[in-house]
Design a protein around this motif. Structure first.
Motif, PDB file in Angstrom:
ATOM      1  N   TYR A  17      10.529   5.732   2.467  1.00 35.70           N
ATOM      2  CA  TYR A  17      10.119   7.118   2.244  1.00 35.70           C
ATOM      3  C   TYR A  17      10.582   7.565   0.863  1.00 35.70           C
ATOM      4  O   TYR A  17      11.736   7.330   0.475  1.00 35.70           O
ATOM      5  CB  TYR A  17      10.745   8.049   3.282  1.00 35.70           C
ATOM      6  N   LEU A  18       9.685   8.208   0.159  1.00 34.46           N
ATOM      7  CA  LEU A  18       9.995   8.779  -1.153  1.00 34.46           C
ATOM      8  C   LEU A  18       9.828  10.285  -1.035  1.00 34.46           C
ATOM      9  O   LEU A  18       8.709  10.798  -0.947  1.00 34.46           O
ATOM     10  CB  LEU A  18       9.058   8.198  -2.209  1.00 34.46           C
ATOM     11  N   GLU A  19      10.946  10.984  -1.013  1.00 34.14           N
ATOM     12  CA  GLU A  19      10.960  12.420  -0.729  1.00 34.14           C
ATOM     13  C   GLU A  19      11.152  13.183  -2.033  1.00 34.14           C
ATOM     14  O   GLU A  19      12.170  13.035  -2.703  1.00 34.14           O
ATOM     15  CB  GLU A  19      12.095  12.712   0.255  1.00 34.14           C
TER      16      GLU A  19
ATOM     17  N   ARG B 272       0.842  -1.196   0.000  1.00 35.59           N
ATOM     18  CA  ARG B 272       0.000   0.000   0.000  1.00 35.59           C
ATOM     19  C   ARG B 272       0.875   1.243   0.000  1.00 35.59           C
ATOM     20  O   ARG B 272       2.013   1.217   0.468  1.00 35.59           O
ATOM     21  CB  ARG B 272      -0.932   0.041   1.216  1.00 35.59           C
ATOM     22  N   ILE B 273       0.292   2.312  -0.499  1.00 29.94           N
ATOM     23  CA  ILE B 273       0.944   3.621  -0.480  1.00 29.94           C
ATOM     24  C   ILE B 273       0.177   4.515   0.486  1.00 29.94           C
ATOM     25  O   ILE B 273      -1.046   4.615   0.418  1.00 29.94           O
ATOM     26  CB  ILE B 273       0.968   4.254  -1.888  1.00 29.94           C
TER      27      ILE B 273
ATOM     28  N   GLY C  10       5.073  -1.069   2.625  1.00 28.63           N
ATOM     29  CA  GLY C  10       4.415   0.167   2.217  1.00 28.63           C
ATOM     30  C   GLY C  10       5.403   1.203   1.737  1.00 28.63           C
ATOM     31  O   GLY C  10       6.622   1.035   1.827  1.00 28.63           O
ATOM     32  N   LEU C  11       4.846   2.287   1.232  1.00 31.59           N
ATOM     33  CA  LEU C  11       5.641   3.402   0.719  1.00 31.59           C
ATOM     34  C   LEU C  11       4.990   4.698   1.170  1.00 31.59           C
ATOM     35  O   LEU C  11       3.765   4.837   1.130  1.00 31.59           O
ATOM     36  CB  LEU C  11       5.698   3.352  -0.804  1.00 31.59           C
ATOM     37  N   PHE C  12       5.814   5.655   1.599  1.00 29.36           N
ATOM     38  CA  PHE C  12       5.340   6.950   2.082  1.00 29.36           C
ATOM     39  C   PHE C  12       5.972   8.046   1.220  1.00 29.36           C
ATOM     40  O   PHE C  12       7.081   8.487   1.472  1.00 29.36           O
ATOM     41  CB  PHE C  12       5.776   7.115   3.543  1.00 29.36           C
TER      42      PHE C  12
ATOM     43  N   MET D   5      -0.130   4.356  10.249  1.00 30.29           N
ATOM     44  CA  MET D   5      -0.681   3.260   9.452  1.00 30.29           C
ATOM     45  C   MET D   5       0.427   2.463   8.759  1.00 30.29           C
ATOM     46  O   MET D   5       0.384   1.222   8.700  1.00 30.29           O
ATOM     47  CB  MET D   5      -1.663   3.807   8.422  1.00 30.29           C
ATOM     48  N   LEU D   6       1.419   3.169   8.236  1.00 32.35           N
ATOM     49  CA  LEU D   6       2.546   2.491   7.591  1.00 32.35           C
ATOM     50  C   LEU D   6       3.281   1.597   8.577  1.00 32.35           C
ATOM     51  O   LEU D   6       3.669   0.468   8.251  1.00 32.35           O
ATOM     52  CB  LEU D   6       3.495   3.532   6.998  1.00 32.35           C
ATOM     53  N   GLN D   7       3.478   2.080   9.797  1.00 33.47           N
ATOM     54  CA  GLN D   7       4.154   1.267  10.806  1.00 33.47           C
ATOM     55  C   GLN D   7       3.360  -0.002  11.123  1.00 33.47           C
ATOM     56  O   GLN D   7       3.916  -1.103  11.169  1.00 33.47           O
ATOM     57  CB  GLN D   7       4.357   2.081  12.085  1.00 33.47           C
ATOM     58  N   GLY D   8       2.061   0.154  11.353  1.00 36.91           N
ATOM     59  CA  GLY D   8       1.240  -1.013  11.660  1.00 36.91           C
ATOM     60  C   GLY D   8       1.211  -2.001  10.513  1.00 36.91           C
ATOM     61  O   GLY D   8       1.260  -3.225  10.715  1.00 36.91           O
ATOM     62  N   TYR D   9       1.132  -1.488   9.296  1.00 34.49           N
ATOM     63  CA  TYR D   9       1.099  -2.332   8.100  1.00 34.49           C
ATOM     64  C   TYR D   9       2.415  -3.098   7.940  1.00 34.49           C
ATOM     65  O   TYR D   9       2.436  -4.289   7.615  1.00 34.49           O
ATOM     66  CB  TYR D   9       0.842  -1.451   6.881  1.00 34.49           C
TER      67      TYR D   9
END
Length: 808
Positions: free
Chosen positions: A535-537, A436-437, A495-497, A484-488
Motif C-alpha cells: 500500500y502506498l498511502e 500491476r498497479i 502489485g501496488l495499491f 484484484m490485488l489479492q487475486g493477483y
C-alpha cells in the motif's frame, strides 16, 4: 400454517413489468444428451459422494458410513457448518472436473460462499488432493474417518474455506470479494480460467456489485478469463435474497447492462445435462473472444458468459422437520438439524438423510470411492483443482531496478510521489507481465502519473486504452482494487495499491481477512512464499487542507499495526530518497503487508541516496545536522515520524538554536515504525541497548507522529526505560479547509508546539534552559498566534514557512 408459503422452495417470482423482448437476450442451448449416459451417471455418483461427505462432516464423530443406526454418541458435541450452499458447490465442482478432463483447460475454483467448506473439502478428498497436502486424509476409510470426525473441531478444518484448503486463493467468511479476486487471478495468466461461484446473498454486497465490471479491465489477448456462476438458491441466513425474488427478465436485463451473455441453469430434472452444456458453452465463448484478440482482431466490448444457477437451498437434505420446511428455505442455511444429538425425531431425520446417499455403495467397506466416481476426475495431478500451482507455488520475483541513480540531490526539495512515480515507470518497464498497479482513480492526483507515460491504463471499454497492454487498473472502487490485488498476488505476481490516505480505511476488513489467509498459509508446510501486499498511502491529512476534514484520516496505520507482527510493516520515509529505498525494498519483500506513508507535495530532501540507504536499513537514526553537537549528551530528544511532522521537528530545532542556544537537542527520525515495538514483539523491534542508544535511557523524549498518538503509545508500551519521560503529539482529529501550517497548529504538531515541548522537558535537565523556559515558551506561543492570525487574514501561510531550515 400462517405464512408457510414463504418457505416453499424457490417459488416463481412475480411477473416483472419489463417487456418480454428482453428474454431474447437469454442464451438458449440444447441440453439433451450433452454428455453420454456413462458420464452422466459418473457425475451423479461424484455429486452424491461429495454431498454425503459434506453432510457427514457437519454431524458425525463416529459411524462415518452409517453402517448402523445413528446414536447420540455418534454426533458431535457442537454442530458447525453451512449445509445450504454445499450441494450447489459440489455440483459445480463435479462439472468442472469433467470439463477439465475433456479439454485440459487450466482452471482454478474460487468460492464466494466461504462457509461451504464441507463441499470443497469433500471434493478435494475425492480427487486425492487433500491427501497430497494433508497426509492423514488419505483416500481410504481411515482418511475419510479423519476428515469427517475432525471437521470443525479443535485441530481440524474450520467451517469456512481458508489457506489450509488446497486450491484456495480466497478467504471465506467475509462476503463480497470472490469475483474481484478471480479477475485479479487471471490477469497476465492467458491460459487460466477461474470458475467463480457467487452466492446470491453475497451478490447483494456492494463489492460484488462493482466487481461485475471487472471484465472491462481484462484484455483477452494477455489475460485469462472468469466464468461467474451466481448460485441463486433463494435464501440467506433468515431472509430471501434479492436475486431470489428477481424473475428472468430482471436478471437478464441486469447482466446485459453489465456486459454479459446470460444463461440460466435451472432444469432440476435435467440439471447435469443443463450445467454441462452451459459450462461448455461458457468456455467456448471465452475461447472465441480470446482467439479473436490474440489473432489481432479483437471483439470490441465482447459479451462474456455468466451462468445463473438456480437450485433449492440445501438440495437433497431434509424436506420438513417439526412441521417446518428445511430444503428450499433459510432453515437449510447452516445446520438443518440442530438438535440431532438430543432430539430423537431429528436424529431419525438425520439417519434417513444420510442413508439416502447409500454411502456403502459409494465407498464400499474400504472407504475408497468407487471407480465410477473417479472416472470424471482429471488424470493429471497438475490439472486437478486442488493441486494447481497457481494457488500455492507460483511466485515470480520482480526484477526490481536500482534506484540510486534516480536519487534527488540533498538539500533540494522534491515530491516523494513524483520521484516514486518515475521509479515505478522503470519497474513496469522491467516487469511487463508480473507487476500491476491497482488504483481508485487517484494516480494523477497523487502525482504518480509517470507510470502512465508508456504503459497507460488497462481499461478495455475505453477506446484510448484498450488492447495496449497497460499496467494500471484504475477503478473508483477500493474494494475492487483490493480484491484484484489479492487475486493477483496470491497467484504469484506483485502489485501496488496507491490511495488517498483517508480512504484506505474502506478496505480495512478486507486487508485484515487477507492477512489471516497469509498467517495460516505460513502455518502450512506446502504453501510457498508470495509477494507482499503493498500500500502506498499519500494525500495525507497534513497536506489535505484543501479538501477539508473529511479527507483527513490516518487510521489505516493503526489497522496494520494490529496485524500479526510477523506480517505487519509500516514505513514513513522522511524524504524522496528514503521513499525510493523503501519502495524498492517492499517490491522485493515476500509475505508481508507493507504500508508506505508519504507526501505528494514538494518537501526537503534531507539525506543523500547513500545516507538514505543506511537510514532505511537502520529504521531510524540521529540526524546530526539538526542536533546540537551531533546529538551528544542531549537535554531532550525530538523524534519525527512522517514527512510533514518531521519537517516541523527540524524547523523546531532550527528555531531553538536561535531562541535558546543553551538547550542541548538530539533530533531522531524514525522511518520504520515497527522498530519502536518492545524488544522481541516484532521482528524489527530494537533491542533495549539500541533503543537507549537512540533515545537515551533517562532523558525526555518528544514524538511528533503522523498518526493517532494512542497508536504510538500502544506501540512503545512495555519499553522498560520509558516511564513518564515520553510525550507524544499526532493527529488529534482536528482539521478543516485551511492552510498546511494551520493543520499543524490545530493538531499540536507544529514547530511551535514541538519547541514548547522541548523547552518544558529540557528545563528539568538543564538549569540554563529552566531560567529562560517561561520567556521562550511565551515567545513561541506568540509566534504561533501571529502565524494563525496571518493565515486567517490572508488565506495562506506566511512566506518562507516551508523553506528548508538553515542551521547556523
Amino acid at each position: 400454517m400462517p405464512g408457510e408459503e414463504i418457505y416453499v422452495a424457490n417459488p416463481p417470482p412475480d411477473p416483472s413489468h419489463l417487456p418480454d423482448e428482453i428474454l431474447k437476450f437469454r442464451v438458449q442451448l440444447n441440453t439433451r444428451d450433452v454428455i453420454p449416459e456413462k458420464e452422466l451417471h459418473a457425475i451423479q455418483e461424484f455429486r452424491r459422494a461429495a454431498d454425503y461427505i459434506a453432510a457427514a462432516m457437519i454431524f458425525l464423530k463416529d459411524n462415518i458410513l452409517v453402517e448402523r443406526d445413528i446414536t447420540a454418541d455418534d454426533i458431535k458435541a457442537r454442530l458447525l457448518g453451512h449445509w445450504g450452499t454445499c450441494p450447489g458447490l459440489s455440483l459445480v465442482y463435479a462439472h468442472a472436473n469433467l470439463l477439465i478432463r475433456k479439454t485440459k483447460q487450466e482452471m482454478l475454483y474460487v468460492v464466494g460462499p466461504g462457509h461451504g467448506a464441507p463441499a470443497i473439502l469433500a471434493c478435494l478428498w475425492l480427487e486425492s488432493s487433500l491427501s497430497t497436502f494433508w497426509p492423514k486424509h488419505t483416500r481410504n476409510r481411515q482418511g475419510l474417518h479423519n476428515l469427517i470426525t475432525t471437521f470443525s473441531v479443535p485441530g481440524g478444518f474450520p467451517s469456512h474455506i481458508n489457506a489450509q484448503t488446497p486450491g484456495s486463493i480466497h478467504e471465506g467468511g467475509e462476503l463480497g470479494y470472490a469475483l474481484s479476486v478471480s479477475f485479479g487471478a487471471v490477469m497476465d495468466k492467458p491460459d487460466l480460467v477461474v470458475i467463480c461461484v457467487i452466492g446470491d446473498g453475497e451478490a447483494e454486497t456492494g463489492p460484488t456489485a462493482t466487481a461485475w465490471h471487472g471484465y472491462k479491465y481484462i484484455d483477452p489477448a494477455e489475460s485469462g478469463a472468469v466464468i461467474p456462476i451466481v448460485h441463486a438458491n433463494g435464501f440467506k441466513i433468515s431472509e430471501r435474497t434479492i436475486y431470489g425474488t428477481m424473475d428472468d427478465k430482471e436478471v437478464t436485463a441486469l447482466f446485459i447492462g453489465y456486459g454479459y451473455q446470460v444463461r440460466f441453469v435451472e432444469d432440476l430434472e435435467n440439471i447435469d445435462q443443463d450445467l454441462a452444456a452451459s459450462m461448455a458453452w461458457a468456455l467456448d465463448e471465452i475461447h472465441k473472444i480470446q482467439k479473436a484478440a490474440r489473432d489481432g482482431n479483437p471483439i470490441i466490448k465482447p459479451r462474456w458468459p455468466v451462468l445463473i444457477l438456480r437450485t433449492p437451498k440445501g438440495w437433497g437434505g431434509p424436506k420438513k422437520v417439526h412441521g417446518e420446511f428445511i430444503e428450499g428455505s433459510f432453515h437449510a442455511h447452516q445446520v438443518p438439524l440442530t438438535e440431532a444429538k438430543t432430539d430423537p425425531e431429528e436424529r431419525k431425520a438425520l439417519q434417513k438423510w444420510l442413508t439416502s446417499y447409500d454411502p456403502c455403495e459409494l465407498f464400499g467397506t474400504t472407504g475408497e470411492p468407487n471407480q465410477e466416481i473417479l472416472s470424471i476426475i482429471p488424470e493429471e495431478n497438475h490439472l486437478k483443482l486442488g493441486q494447481k500451482k497457481e494457488a500455492y507455488a507460483a511466485y515470480t520475483p520482480l526484477d526490481v531496478p536500482a534506484w540510486e541513480h534516480m536519487g534527488v540531490e540533498k538539500g533540494t526539495q522534491a515530491s516523494c510521489m513524483k520521484v516514486v512515480g518515475e521509479y515505478l515507470h522503470d519497474v513496469i518497464e522491467q516487469n511487463p507481465s508480473t507487476f500491476r498497479i491497482f488504483s481508485p482513480d487517484e494516480l494523477v492526483s497523487n502525482k504518480l502519473d509517470a507510470v502512465l507515460r508508456d504503459s497507460g491504463r488497462n481499461f478495455q471499454w475505453d477506446v484510448a486504452s484498450r488492447a495496449k497492454g497497460g499496467r494500471v487498473i484504475e477503478i473508483l472502487s477500493e474494494h475492487t482494487c483490493q480484491g484484484m490485488l489479492q487475486g493477483y498476488t496470491l497467484t504469484g505476481r506483485t502489485g501496488l495499491f496507491p490511495s488517498y490516505e483517508a480512504f484506505l480505511g474502506i478496505i480495512h476488513t478486507m486487508m485484515v481477512q487477507y492477512s489471516k489467509f497469509v498467517k495460516l498459509a505460513h502455518e502450512t508446510t506446502w504453501r510457498q512464499p508470495i509477494g507482499s501486499l503493498n500500500y502506498l498511502e499519500t494525500s495525507t491529512w497534513a497536506r489535505q487542507e484543501h479538501n477539508g476534514f473529511s479527507h483527513q484520516n490516518p487510521s489505516f496505520i493503526g489497522a496494520v499495526l494490529n496485524l500479526k507482527p510477523t506480517l505487519a510493516r509500516v514505513y514513513l520515509p522522511p524524504d524522496a530518497n528514503c521513499f525510493l529505498s523503501t519502495v524498492a525494498h517492499c517490491l522485493r519483500a515476500k509475505d508481508y503487508i507493507n504500508l508506505m506513508v508519504g507526501s505528494k507535495q514538494p518537501t526537503p530532501v534531507w539525506l543523500s541516496p547513500e545516507e538514505a540507504t543506511k537510514h532505511c536499513v537502520a529504521g531510524a537514526s540521529v540526524w546530526k545536522f539538526a542536533s546540537v553537537e551531533d546529538g551528544v549528551d542531549p537535554d531532550v530528544v525530538l523524534v519525527g515520524i512522517g514527512v510533514e511532522v518531521t519537517f516541523e521537528v527540524v524547523a523546531a530545532a532550527a528555531l531553538l538554536r536561535k531562541l535558546l542556544p543553551s538547550l542541548r537537542l538530539r533530533v531522531v527520525n524514525v522511518t520504520d515504525l515497527m522498530i519502536l515495538a518492545p524488544e522481541g514483539s516484532h521482528p524489527h523491534s530494537l533491542e533495549e541497548a539500541d533503543w537507549d542508544a537512540l533515545f537515551t535511557s533517562d532523558k525526555p523524549v518528544h514524538f511528533n507522529y503522523h498518526g493517532y498518538p494512542q497508536e504510538l503509545r500502544g506501540l512503545i508500551f512495555g519499553r522498560p526505560t520509558i516511564g513518564s519521560r515520553v510525550s507524544i503529539e499526532g493527529y488529534r482529529e482536528e482539521g478543516t479547509t485551511t492552510s498546511a501550517l494551520d493543520m499543524m497548529l490545530q493538531n499540536h504538531t507544529s514547530r511551535y508546539h514541538v519547541a514548547q515541548a522541548a523547552v518544558r522537558s529540557a528545563s528539568f535537565m538543564n538549569q540554563r534552559v529552566q531560567v529562560r523556559s517561561h520567556e521562550v515558551i511565551s515567545e513561541l506561543k506568540h509566534r504561533a498566534e501571529k502565524d494563525k492570525a496571518y493565515i486567517y487574514e490572508n488565506g495562506a501561510d506566511p512566506d518562507g514557512t516551508f523553506d528548508v531550515p538553515i542551521f547556523e
